[in-house]
Motif scaffolding. Structure first.
Motif, PDB file in Angstrom:
ATOM      1  N   ARG A  29       0.588  -1.284  -0.179  1.00 24.57           N
ATOM      2  CA  ARG A  29       0.216   0.134   0.002  1.00 24.57           C
ATOM      3  C   ARG A  29       0.898   0.981   0.125  1.00 24.57           C
ATOM      4  N   TYR A  77      -3.497   5.596   4.173  1.00 29.19           N
ATOM      5  CA  TYR A  77      -3.003   4.392   3.459  1.00 29.19           C
ATOM      6  C   TYR A  77      -3.553   4.285   1.844  1.00 29.19           C
ATOM      7  N   PHE A  78      -3.172   3.969   0.866  1.00 28.00           N
ATOM      8  CA  PHE A  78      -3.691   3.837  -0.127  1.00 28.00           C
ATOM      9  C   PHE A  78      -3.600   2.986  -0.897  1.00 28.00           C
ATOM     10  N   LYS A  79      -4.066   2.296  -2.181  1.00 26.46           N
ATOM     11  CA  LYS A  79      -3.977   1.375  -3.418  1.00 26.46           C
ATOM     12  C   LYS A  79      -3.127   1.910  -4.076  1.00 26.46           C
ATOM     13  N   ASP A 137      -4.566   8.415  -5.633  1.00 31.00           N
ATOM     14  CA  ASP A 137      -6.577   7.782  -4.564  1.00 31.00           C
ATOM     15  C   ASP A 137      -7.113   8.751  -4.444  1.00 31.00           C
ATOM     16  N   LYS A 162      -7.780   4.595   1.740  1.00 35.06           N
ATOM     17  CA  LYS A 162      -8.255   3.108   2.396  1.00 35.06           C
ATOM     18  C   LYS A 162      -8.240   2.605   3.433  1.00 35.06           C
ATOM     19  N   GLY A 163      -7.613   3.407   4.638  1.00 37.02           N
ATOM     20  CA  GLY A 163      -7.754   3.445   5.833  1.00 37.02           C
ATOM     21  C   GLY A 163      -7.077   4.523   6.033  1.00 37.02           C
TER      22      GLY A 163
END
Length: 379
Positions: A277, A288-290, A294, A298-299
């Motif tokens: 990530r 955190y991102f894919k 983005d 994501k979280g």
């Protein structure tokens, strides 16, 4: 090796070069500058000397080590130097204006140099540059959330309304998004965006972080937007925190992220395989991102202070079951659980640990306690 007329010139040049005021680049603060402008009388690093070459009608530069210096040029340096130049060209820099350092991107440093010497924005009190009046409107190119294409959008920044808005169509009456000024962070991201004038705006929407990516082809315009946001934030904070010092308020304006990069992470049960990530540490928010571009994280993980049960350890707990590719582990301890990450290189691991420690060692503010409480309430 200095090339000069005679030994006296060499000694004079060495003397003025060795003065304490000239130990840092006049424009970005990089140590040990070895270039100088013989028309402005300032000592410069290699990178800033390159910017000065682009304003050659105002500033003419030479290498202090390799170029020939005649007596008149040396005398000019002797009579000037960085302190004299700062007293002239930085006499009235607004408190909110971002002064770039040597680690900042090219567009910030170039526009700082041009603002000082070419446009003389800070030489007289009471000047009103375009970022100072609490209202700015114009077209910026915004990256689409889903397709990644940059399209022109009308933006409006208003101190009176305390917000930044953007409109999908230039003649639209209603904005697509309204962002409260006190939730905004703006940071230049040329590498991430692939654009030398790329700007990342981060803001909170229902306490979740949202990213938008912008640019303008004109370097001055994008830097003016950046400083206009800082100006509006500064004036908002002056009202919100009337007893705080200007220096305190300045520290709450836009800030660069403490650290960004790829790590692997596993889930709360710590038995799942680790997934790669993109992580961004924005003070106490670890997101955190894919993908680095983005729009939404994501979280997020809240990083509190060591006095409240937060810590960081090198390595992973013994018997960690999740499979991982990268060998350099990090464990973040929070009052609720431990978060496990791995880094590709030892250098990345040490840089992340240093960044986490920097945050954990600072006491929390009342606002940060409120953010921590929100994180604990999240489902």
């Amino acid at each position: 090796m200095m090339a000069t007329e005679d030994g006296r010139n060499v000694n004079s040049l060495k003397e003025v070069w060795s003065r304490e005021e000239n130990a840092l680049c006049a424009d970005c603060g990089e140590p040990d500058p070895d270039w100088a402008s013989y028309t402005l009388g300032v000592f410069l690093c290699l990178n800033c000397s390159g910017i000065h070459r682009n304003i050659s009608d105002i500033s003419k530069v030479k290498s202090l080590r390799m170029d020939h210096w005649d007596e008149g040029q040396v005398q000019f340096l002797m009579q000037h130097g960085n302190a004299v130049a700062k007293a002239t060209y930085e006499a009235h820099v607004p408190m909110y204006y971002y002064r770039p350092v040597h680690t900042d991107c090219q567009v910030l440093r170039e526009q700082w140099v041009r603002a000082k010497y070419e446009r003389k924005e800070f030489t007289e009190p009471g000047k009103h540059p375009p970022y100072s009046n609490g209202l700015k409107e114009g077209i910026l190119w915004k990256r689409g959330r889903d397709n990644g294409q940059y399209l022109p959008r009308r933006f409006l920044l208003s101190e009176r309304e305390g917000c930044l808005k953007y409109f999908v169509k230039q003649d639209a009456k209603e904005p697509k998004v309204v962002v409260k000024i006190d939730t905004i962070n703006a940071t230049f991201q040329p590498e991430k965006t692939g654009n030398p004038n790329g700007l990342q705006i981060t803001y909170l929407k229902e306490n979740k972080t949202r990213n938008i990516f912008l640019y303008h082809q004109d370097g001055k315009e994008i830097v003016d937007w950046f400083n206009a946001i800082r100006a509006v934030q500064f004036h908002y904070l002056k009202v919100a925190f009337p007893v705080a010092s200007d220096q305190e308020l300045k520290s709450r304006l836009t800030r660069n992220f403490l650290k960004e990069g790829y790590m692997e992470k596993t889930g709360p049960r710590q038995k799942e395989s680790f997934k790669k990530r993109w992580f961004t540490l924005d003070h106490r928010r670890l997101m955190y991102f894919k993908d680095p571009m983005d729009a939404f994280a994501k979280g997020e993980v809240f990083i509190g202070s060591d006095g409240h049960g937060y810590g960081v350890r090198q390595g992973l707990p013994t018997g960690t079951q999740g499979t991982f590719t990268w060998p350099y582990g990090i464990t973040i301890i929070t009052p609720d659980r431990e978060y496990l990450f791995t880094c590709e290189t030892e250098r990345e691991q040490q840089e992340w640990i240093a960044a986490f420690r920097h945050v954990i060692e600072q006491p929390m503010t009342p606002q940060e306690y409120a953010i921590e409480a929100y994180f604990k309430l999240k489902p």
